[in-house]
Write an enzyme that holds these catalytic residues in place. Structure first.
Site, mmCIF file in Angstrom:
data_model
loop_
_atom_site.group_PDB
_atom_site.id
_atom_site.type_symbol
_atom_site.label_atom_id
_atom_site.label_comp_id
_atom_site.label_asym_id
_atom_site.label_seq_id
_atom_site.Cartn_x
_atom_site.Cartn_y
_atom_site.Cartn_z
ATOM 1 N N GLU A 136 -13.914 -45.147 -95.821
ATOM 2 C CA GLU A 136 -13.070 -45.995 -96.671
ATOM 3 C C GLU A 136 -11.827 -45.264 -97.177
ATOM 4 O O GLU A 136 -10.752 -45.861 -97.303
ATOM 5 C CB GLU A 136 -13.874 -46.537 -97.849
ATOM 6 C CG GLU A 136 -14.896 -47.588 -97.479
ATOM 7 C CD GLU A 136 -16.230 -47.024 -97.006
ATOM 8 O OE1 GLU A 136 -17.126 -47.812 -96.653
ATOM 9 O OE2 GLU A 136 -16.368 -45.776 -96.995
ATOM 10 N N ILE A 191 -15.665 -50.099 -101.783
ATOM 11 C CA ILE A 191 -14.274 -49.668 -101.931
ATOM 12 C C ILE A 191 -14.173 -48.370 -102.732
ATOM 13 O O ILE A 191 -13.171 -47.661 -102.659
ATOM 14 C CB ILE A 191 -13.415 -50.774 -102.597
ATOM 15 C CG1 ILE A 191 -11.921 -50.495 -102.344
ATOM 16 C CG2 ILE A 191 -13.717 -50.891 -104.101
ATOM 17 C CD1 ILE A 191 -11.007 -51.623 -102.772
ATOM 18 N N HIS A 197 -23.811 -55.656 -102.016
ATOM 19 C CA HIS A 197 -22.997 -56.556 -101.192
ATOM 20 C C HIS A 197 -22.515 -57.764 -101.985
ATOM 21 O O HIS A 197 -22.109 -58.769 -101.400
ATOM 22 C CB HIS A 197 -23.803 -57.035 -99.973
ATOM 23 C CG HIS A 197 -24.253 -55.929 -99.079
ATOM 24 N ND1 HIS A 197 -25.385 -55.180 -99.333
ATOM 25 C CD2 HIS A 197 -23.722 -55.413 -97.945
ATOM 26 C CE1 HIS A 197 -25.537 -54.267 -98.385
ATOM 27 N NE2 HIS A 197 -24.531 -54.388 -97.528
ATOM 28 N N PRO A 248 -15.305 -45.258 -102.474
ATOM 29 C CA PRO A 248 -14.869 -44.016 -101.823
ATOM 30 C C PRO A 248 -13.379 -43.986 -101.508
ATOM 31 O O PRO A 248 -12.814 -42.912 -101.303
ATOM 32 C CB PRO A 248 -15.701 -43.989 -100.528
ATOM 33 C CG PRO A 248 -16.894 -44.829 -100.825
ATOM 34 C CD PRO A 248 -16.397 -45.914 -101.726
ATOM 35 N N GLN A 289 -15.310 -53.151 -95.793
ATOM 36 C CA GLN A 289 -16.288 -54.166 -95.404
ATOM 37 C C GLN A 289 -16.840 -54.985 -96.566
ATOM 38 O O GLN A 289 -17.055 -56.189 -96.438
ATOM 39 C CB GLN A 289 -17.425 -53.484 -94.641
ATOM 40 C CG GLN A 289 -18.214 -54.428 -93.771
ATOM 41 C CD GLN A 289 -19.052 -53.651 -92.765
ATOM 42 O OE1 GLN A 289 -20.128 -53.173 -93.101
ATOM 43 N NE2 GLN A 289 -18.565 -53.534 -91.546
ATOM 44 N N PHE A 290 -17.090 -54.363 -97.689
ATOM 45 C CA PHE A 290 -17.562 -55.052 -98.893
ATOM 46 C C PHE A 290 -16.878 -54.425 -100.103
ATOM 47 O O PHE A 290 -16.606 -53.222 -100.119
ATOM 48 C CB PHE A 290 -19.084 -54.915 -99.070
ATOM 49 C CG PHE A 290 -19.900 -55.676 -98.069
ATOM 50 C CD1 PHE A 290 -20.268 -56.996 -98.302
ATOM 51 C CD2 PHE A 290 -20.303 -55.074 -96.894
ATOM 52 C CE1 PHE A 290 -21.019 -57.690 -97.380
ATOM 53 C CE2 PHE A 290 -21.051 -55.766 -95.963
ATOM 54 C CZ PHE A 290 -21.411 -57.081 -96.203
ATOM 55 N N ALA A 291 -16.640 -55.229 -101.128
ATOM 56 C CA ALA A 291 -16.024 -54.711 -102.350
ATOM 57 C C ALA A 291 -16.835 -53.562 -102.937
ATOM 58 O O ALA A 291 -16.273 -52.622 -103.510
ATOM 59 C CB ALA A 291 -15.872 -55.831 -103.376
ATOM 60 N N ASP A 292 -18.151 -53.628 -102.787
ATOM 61 C CA ASP A 292 -19.022 -52.577 -103.329
ATOM 62 C C ASP A 292 -18.746 -51.217 -102.694
ATOM 63 O O ASP A 292 -19.112 -50.180 -103.250
ATOM 64 C CB ASP A 292 -20.487 -52.934 -103.083
ATOM 65 C CG ASP A 292 -20.838 -54.295 -103.648
ATOM 66 O OD1 ASP A 292 -21.381 -54.362 -104.758
ATOM 67 O OD2 ASP A 292 -20.539 -55.303 -102.973
#
Length: 692
Positions: free
Chosen positions: A413, A440, A482, A442, A435-438
């Site tokens: 990321e 982001i 997710h 890194p 891929q997922f907001a969770d």
């Protein structure tokens, strides 16, 4: 590649004298700064002990090249062609500082000057420049692959690093990507064995040369960076290798630290006399002078060079002191570059148009842009041809544009986000996906340290034109990793823009605006709205706008008006929301016919305060609705601004409604429902407020 220094090769007299002159300039600069500590009040480092490798590197570079110096690289800047006076303007944070206009530290350059190597924004965060600079090399390879630009010479990219910065995980991401994709970059690691007060024994198992062996495809050299002759010959080989072979190379240059770590962290704080003596014995200036004398240079000539260097530096320093400071009113300049998209244009609802889901609006927007703009490309995790994104949000795009324009990345990321700095700098238009907001988090380091600050700290030279797609939100038991909402964290970052569309038409129009905006845009895309699978979200499907449709940021939309008669009676309120909240509000409003107005913000940064304030003043009652946990949220802060600006018009306190304050979204559907807002919960709040 072969790196042994075994032959004595001819270096011109002019280059040798130039190197000695600039070493003496660098020494005099360090001495003058030390003698005038009360004047040099801003924290700075100098290049003492690193002069040889830095000058040797600089002398290899041409106008086609890119270089990212780090904060100890003043000699590299001298070698490129910047004057001591120009460097001093940044040292003293003067208005005419050519790099940042008085906004950044000494030896934190940015440059687009004709005839010199170009320099993207440089930060103080150690090692963080590795990813943006690798992004430059990635962009150059893309330009070469698609023949988008002709170069007189094949460009070479130099990323300069201190030895202890190599232990950063993000440096490893850069090494990995450069090796995997065979990018034309040199990672120049200057190893002086210190990381502030941390020794090499405390910090790492090996030097950068040995560490780099694990990155298959990354060539490497180890050289004595205190010896100018060796450094020049080896860097000449290194640059020639990358210029011709178009392959990455790591150079581990052994150097010494003669000066302080910085003016604020002084050598006497942590180094003993024995260590200092060991380093002073390898002073590059002394080594070069000895070589010049052995080669027949006149000692008097060299002494005169030292005297003239000191004289020049004294004059330049006194001149820099008198240079004007920045004017206070300039402090707000260059947060963003001006966007050309200021008005809604094109056809939003074409005749005989077909409804499409929001996910298709994204695919079609990217497809139209990539057909029109060869500089546009898409990359991220799983966006390639096999599945086209885990939500099928990029399906068919690789088949249509090939695997050099649409491609998968590793789970990186930080690289995905930070590389857009370099890609944008060379004129490309990267569209990337987390891929997922969770996941982001890194990438937040790159987003904050590099992406968001680039325009401001480069004094407007390097805005980052990029779109970062982020699927977001909870529904259907996605669980704790997710389903997260991250808009408050992102909204705190200055220098970026944030879109959060709630339907297909807005998505496509905002995406086009984001593409043509020269600033970084985070595009938050609620997963529950992609396919309108969540009950009550059918209206997220809209007639697809025409290709020319474009919707500017900062323009909220009233998706439901209250009845004028009810407004006159003072029996109405306005719900301000975005994303999934729009559909909760629409469903709840059915219970209060004519009494509820709904505003869809559409973008979070900028936010349409003007429309919201106007409508709150009209209705006198307001509910802010978010999917995020409520306490300390973005909407809670917005509520405070509404209260301040609309105070005398309010009939009740501004209500704010969000999720429960929990660390994560539980996977169990019953628990998920209990945590999240919904239409039923909102209806109760509306009823309470209307009863007041």
């Amino acid at each position: 590649m072969e790196s042994d220094f075994t032959t004595k090769e001819i270096i011109s007299k002019e280059i040798l004298l130039k190197a000695y002159t600039q070493m003496m300039l660098a020494k005099s600069m360090a001495d003058i700064y030390e003698e005038n500590r009360n004047i040099c009040k801003y924290v700075h480092s100098t290049s003492r002990g690193h002069e040889a490798i830095q000058l040797a590197t600089a002398y290899q570079l041409s106008k086609e090249d890119w270089v990212s110096p780090y904060y100890r690289d003043e000699s590299l800047l001298l070698g490129i062609g910047f004057t001591p006076y120009q460097l001093m303007l940044q040292l003293l944070a003067k208005a005419e500082d050519p790099f940042s206009g008085g906004r950044s530290y000494y030896s934190h350059p940015t440059s687009k000057l004709e005839g010199l190597p170009k320099i993207i924004h440089q930060s103080s965060a150690t090692g963080m420049q590795a990813i943006p600079t690798t992004g430059v090399a990635q962009g150059i390879k893309y330009i070469e692959d698609f023949k988008l630009q002709n170069f007189e010479k094949n460009p070479v990219v130099i990323c300069s690093l201190g030895d202890n910065s190599v232990t950063e995980g993000e440096v490893a991401e850069a090494f990995q990507f450069a090796a995997l994709h065979q990018l034309p970059i040199i990672f120049l690691v200057q190893d002086n064995e210190w990381g502030i007060s941390v020794t090499k024994e405390e910090a790492r198992t090996s030097d950068a040369y040995d560490y780099a062996a694990g990155f298959v495809g990354l060539n490497r050299m180890r050289i004595d960076g205190t010896d100018f002759v060796e450094s020049f010959i080896q860097m000449q080989k290194a640059v020639h290798f990358v210029r011709e072979e178009r392959k990455p190379l790591l150079v581990c240059a052994k150097t010494v630290l003669i000066g302080h770590h910085t003016s604020g962290v002084r050598r006497e704080f942590y180094r003993d006399e024995a260590d200092l003596a060991k380093h002073r014995a390898k002073d590059p200036g002394i080594i070069l002078k000895k070589y010049l004398l052995e080669e027949g240079f006149n000692e008097e000539t060299l002494s005169q060079i030292e005297i003239e260097a000191r004289k020049q530096i004294e004059e330049d320093f006194n001149k820099a002191i008198l240079a004007p400071d920045p004017k206070p009113e300039t402090v707000k300049e260059h947060v963003y570059a001006p966007t050309p998209i200021t008005e809604e244009k094109g056809t939003r609802i074409p005749e005989n148009g077909e409804k499409i889901p929001m996910v298709d609006a994204g695919i079609h927007a990217i497809q139209e842009l990539m057909h029109k703009h060869p500089e546009a490309l898409l990359y991220g995790q799983d966006v390639g041809g096999r599945i086209g994104g885990v939500f099928r949000e990029a399906v068919t795009l690789q088949q249509k544009f090939g695997n050099k324009r649409v491609f998968n990345t590793a789970i990186q990321e930080a690289y995905i986000i930070g590389s857009t700095v370099g890609m944008s700098a060379v004129g490309l238009k990267p569209i990337v996906e987390v891929q997922f907001a969770d996941y982001i988090y890194p990438g937040i380091n790159q987003l904050v340290t590099e992406v968001s600050k680039s325009c401001y700290l480069s004094n407007g030279k390097y805005p980052v034109s990029s779109i970062i797609r982020v699927p977001i939100g909870a529904y259907g038991g996605g669980g704790p990793y997710h389903s997260g909402s991250v808009e408050t964290m992102l909204a705190q970052i200055k220098g970026i823009k944030i879109a959060y569309p709630s339907n297909a038409a807005d998505f496509k129009g905002l995406f086009k605006a984001a593409f043509y905006d020269p600033n970084p845009v985070i595009f938050l895309e609620h997963k529950g709205l992609y396919w309108s699978k969540v009950p009550g979200t059918e209206e997220a499907k809209t007639v697809e706008p025409a290709e020319d449709y474009i919707l500017p940021f900062g323009k909220a939309n009233i998706v439901k008006f209250a009845n004028e008669e009810e407004i006159q009676k003072g029996r109405t309120l306005v719900v301000v929301t975005y994303g999934m909240g729009v559909y909760w509000a629409k469903e709840a409003a059915k219970n209060f016919e004519g009494r509820v107005e709904i505003i869809d913000l559409r973008t979070i940064k900028p936010i349409d305060e003007e429309l919201v304030f106007e409508r709150v003043k009209l209705h006198g009652k307001c509910i802010l609705l978010t999917e995020e946990a409520l306490n300390n949220s973005m909407m809670e802060a917005f509520g405070a601004r509404i209260s301040k600006n609309c105070f005398k018009y309010l009939d009740a306190a501004v209500e704010i409604m969000g999720s429960l304050d929990l660390p994560a979204v539980p996977i169990n559907l019953i628990l998920e429902k209990e945590m999240l807002p919904n239409a039923e919960k909102l209806s109760l709040r509306i009823n309470e407020l209307l009863q007041n």
